[in-house]
Scaffold this motif. Sequence first.
Motif, mmCIF file in Angstrom:
data_model
loop_
_atom_site.group_PDB
_atom_site.id
_atom_site.type_symbol
_atom_site.label_atom_id
_atom_site.label_comp_id
_atom_site.label_asym_id
_atom_site.label_seq_id
_atom_site.Cartn_x
_atom_site.Cartn_y
_atom_site.Cartn_z
ATOM 1 N N ASP A 161 57.296 40.297 5.129
ATOM 2 C CA ASP A 161 58.378 41.004 4.450
ATOM 3 C C ASP A 161 59.338 39.999 3.815
ATOM 4 O OD1 ASP A 161 60.106 42.931 3.582
ATOM 5 O OD2 ASP A 161 60.633 43.701 5.550
ATOM 6 N N CYS A 166 60.333 46.688 -1.447
ATOM 7 C CA CYS A 166 59.470 47.047 -0.313
ATOM 8 C C CYS A 166 58.597 48.292 -0.462
ATOM 9 C CB CYS A 166 60.325 47.220 0.944
ATOM 10 S SG CYS A 166 61.299 45.773 1.390
ATOM 11 N N SER A 211 63.098 49.872 6.842
ATOM 12 C CA SER A 211 63.584 48.501 6.954
ATOM 13 C C SER A 211 64.595 48.376 8.097
ATOM 14 C CB SER A 211 64.233 48.078 5.632
ATOM 15 O OG SER A 211 64.538 46.705 5.636
ATOM 16 N N HIS A 230 58.350 42.944 10.162
ATOM 17 C CA HIS A 230 59.748 42.937 9.706
ATOM 18 C C HIS A 230 60.151 41.527 9.271
ATOM 19 C CE1 HIS A 230 59.887 46.834 11.618
ATOM 20 N NE2 HIS A 230 59.537 46.290 12.758
ATOM 21 N N HIS A 240 62.423 39.489 6.633
ATOM 22 C CA HIS A 240 63.506 40.235 5.993
ATOM 23 C C HIS A 240 64.834 39.968 6.714
ATOM 24 C CE1 HIS A 240 65.796 43.637 4.397
ATOM 25 N NE2 HIS A 240 64.802 43.939 3.588
ATOM 26 N N ASP A 292 55.023 41.423 0.835
ATOM 27 C CA ASP A 292 55.324 42.599 0.015
ATOM 28 C C ASP A 292 56.054 42.277 -1.281
ATOM 29 O OD1 ASP A 292 57.758 41.929 1.197
ATOM 30 O OD2 ASP A 292 58.326 43.997 1.633
#
Length: 501
Positions: free
Chosen positions: A31, A71, A152, A228, A231, A283
């Motif tokens: 991410d 995303c 998210s 995750h 991010h 992503d």
Amino acid sequence: MNMNLLLLCLNALLFCCCSSSRTNFVLLFADDLGFGDLGCYGHPSSVTPNLDRLAAGGLRFTDFYCTSPVCSPSRASLLTGRYQTRSGIYPGVLYPSSIGGLPLNETTIAEVLKPLGYATAAIGKWHLGVGADGEFLPTRQGFDQYLGIPYSHDMGPCWNLTCFPPDVKCVGLCDIGTVTVPLMHNEIIKQQPVNFLDLERAYRDFATDFISTSAKKKQPFFLYYPSHHTHYPQYAGPGAAGRTSRGKFGDALLEFDNTIGNILTTLEKMGVLNNTLIFFTSDNGPELMRMSRGGNAGLLKCGKGTTYEGGMREPAIAFWPGTIRPGVTHEIASTLDILPTIASLAGACLPQVVLDGVDMTEMLVHQGKSKRGTMMFYPTDPSEKYGMFALRLGKYKAHFYTRGATHSGTTPDQDCPVFALLKAHDPPLVFDLEADPSENYPLSPEERPDLQALLERIKKVKEQFEAFMVFGESQISKGEDPNLEPCCNPQCSPRPSCCRC
């Protein structure tokens, strides 16, 4: 379904049932990880021994693309093999209270594999909608099991949550006024707010159990792990916190790498590593507005939110011991190509819809040429009025529109931040990405007498593609309903603060 397709599907099913060596698939999706964030892509201080192992023993891509610089639309394309414009996952991203989600008539990789008897599981960040009564969750999209945060992890208040041990709070305020971030098992909220320090351990245990159970049953499996990491806000448990010289971003990346290592160990222990295709990518590009906490695009221009290379060219690795020879490929490929490739390798039937992906099997297994000669670049808010912002044809990339983004602020390049307003280019700006991957020097007619002929080819490809691009109904434009925010105690009051369990 016509008779020929039915026969193909029956043959594929027969092959699957009779085969003693059915291919397993593990799809790893980072991410906000930039092209320059991994050691195997040139970063000097990232600690990723397991991703480095995949790169050294597999096929590393230099020209691999996602389909959107944010995303939700990127994830929709990955799972369906179709541009997000077709499925309606635009503009922007889905939120906890979004009414829409990935339409149930879209076919995911998991749904392609289910008729062949595959066990399917997803762990991590879904971000393709929750909806009323969980109508858009992974368990409604072909996955037998799911453990994760359905959107998210910054889409909830985070100022009072611990991101690093012993009690280092998450940086930033995230989304004030929404429910705390939930951890869901299938369609049930298991924990709210989520415990970030223990989250990756839960994912590792879940992946280990899923792989082990499937292998013991001799059942082929598909594991989808959209992480995750990395991010913002970054987090890491005791096994990774403080273990790198790259600070919080580096620690979060290491924790992701540790989970990948655990998956590799489990595959080896269960004796299925050599019969498993592992594919890794990200992503979208790095969130440069976060500076050192946002990631790095390497030599590429700009990052998340933009249609420059830094926003949509990603690190990617295909690993399959004994089948994929180690090496580097400069062929163009995309997340769109993963569904048709998995379908081909599994002997599955393709969805009877317009697919934008191509089969990469020849390129992966035989180091052949890519079937993809073009890549289309849509902005975060695509529309039929503007169409694509850019197009890559072979080594050339043409920008019809350029625009900066909030996500790519703080960089010295004035083309990247939100203050770089929408600008049309007629004729388009054209770059030779082999000579100039940083998109600094547009080609000029004086230097390239063949430029006009190239522009004509680009124009023709663009017109042909857009003539068959049918925009699906925007799911994000359906709006939001605060009552849809996942709450483990839905009747409690006052919301959202009472949603804790």
